[in-house]
Write an enzyme that holds these catalytic residues in place. Sequence first.
Site, mmCIF file in Angstrom:
data_model
loop_
_atom_site.group_PDB
_atom_site.id
_atom_site.type_symbol
_atom_site.label_atom_id
_atom_site.label_comp_id
_atom_site.label_asym_id
_atom_site.label_seq_id
_atom_site.Cartn_x
_atom_site.Cartn_y
_atom_site.Cartn_z
ATOM 1 N N CYS A 93 -0.397 4.112 2.165
ATOM 2 C CA CYS A 93 -0.180 3.931 3.610
ATOM 3 C C CYS A 93 1.286 4.174 3.975
ATOM 4 C CB CYS A 93 -0.502 2.503 4.056
ATOM 5 S SG CYS A 93 -1.957 1.782 3.329
ATOM 6 N N ASP A 94 2.193 3.634 3.194
ATOM 7 C CA ASP A 94 3.583 3.561 3.638
ATOM 8 C C ASP A 94 4.561 4.417 2.836
ATOM 9 O OD1 ASP A 94 2.863 1.743 5.605
ATOM 10 O OD2 ASP A 94 3.026 0.040 4.246
ATOM 11 N N CYS A 117 0.830 -1.206 0.000
ATOM 12 C CA CYS A 117 0.000 0.000 0.000
ATOM 13 C C CYS A 117 0.864 1.257 0.000
ATOM 14 C CB CYS A 117 -0.933 -0.014 1.211
ATOM 15 S SG CYS A 117 -1.966 1.468 1.320
#
Length: 313
Positions: free
Chosen positions: A138-139, A135
């Site tokens: 997200c990261d 992701c």
Amino acid sequence: MNEKVRCLIIGSGPAGYTAAIYASRANLSPVLYEGMEPGGQLTTTTEVENFPGYPDGITGPELMEDLKKQATRFGADIRFGMVSSTDLSSSPYKVTIDGEKVIEAETIIISTGATAKYLGLPDEKKYAGSGVSACATCDGFFYRKLTVAVVGGGDTACEEASYLAGLASKVYLIVRKDYLRASKIMQERVFSNPKIEVLFEHETLGLTGEGVVQGANLVKRRGQTDEEQVQIKIDGFFLAIGHKPNSAIFKPWIETDEVGYIKTQAGSPRTNLPGIFAAGDVADPHYRQAITAAGTGCQSAIEAERYLSEKGV
Ligand code: NDP
């Protein structure tokens, strides 16, 4: 004796827990089954910095624990168990848990999520949370001014590569074929970005690094006479080879698209069956964010409440 419930929630990601918060506050006495991965995909990420309300960020597992606590506080009955089969031929709908217990539910909120596909390399597990991610949204932030690789040639891979190029200093896009499957516009975005280097006809053999990802071993034109081993230095390795929505158990009854995403009516979480709603990633091939999942979880609980009061149950 079958257990009768007014609102059954299946799945325990942000969608399921948010549905449980709203449904319990609406006196629906919801029962939520957590499934195989309590807390869902977020429990596999580290820091979550884009969920509104946490200015300093929060870890994925903590966020899910907070959502669970909040649902429990209002009386949601949260249980461990897996749905093993369903009979949605008529209402109340029958759902079997762990091959034994049958629940008869007036309404069901399906929030079983989706599972990111991985290549199946042992190194993906070895470096999980230490450089391997599925992701970018997200990261990606953890890779500012660093070098990353994205695997895949579809829209997701192109979108993630473009997103990461806004943060990282360099992005490799590792594509197994000699062309991108992504839409033309996404391809153009990738090709025109000087930070992205597309490695066509490359496959990943493994990852290297002391404790964290520091490189990848690739093979170019595997099996051809000019096959070549290629090493790249990277700090992050992002999978973008597709997601598998966890909808198989409902498929005979609930309409899905060809990939398996549950079809919902435009602008609502309603499925093809009355009283059954789908929330979060199991019905969302596009956004796949914790906050959008929470939003559709909320919508589903509101819809369930309205459905039950119209039915007078
Ligand atoms: P896709 O299935 O479209 O693409 C998956 C990609 O991963 C393909 O290029 C495929 O390669 C590659 N791949 C699969 N398995 C492997 C493997 N084992 N090793 C290496 N590469 C592999 O998935 P997406 O997630 O990209 O998209 C899913 C759907 O969501 C699509 O319909 C897409 O259009 C849509 N979407 C739309 C967006 C938008 O409009 N903004 C954004 C994101 C997704 P190969 O081509 O060789 O099969």
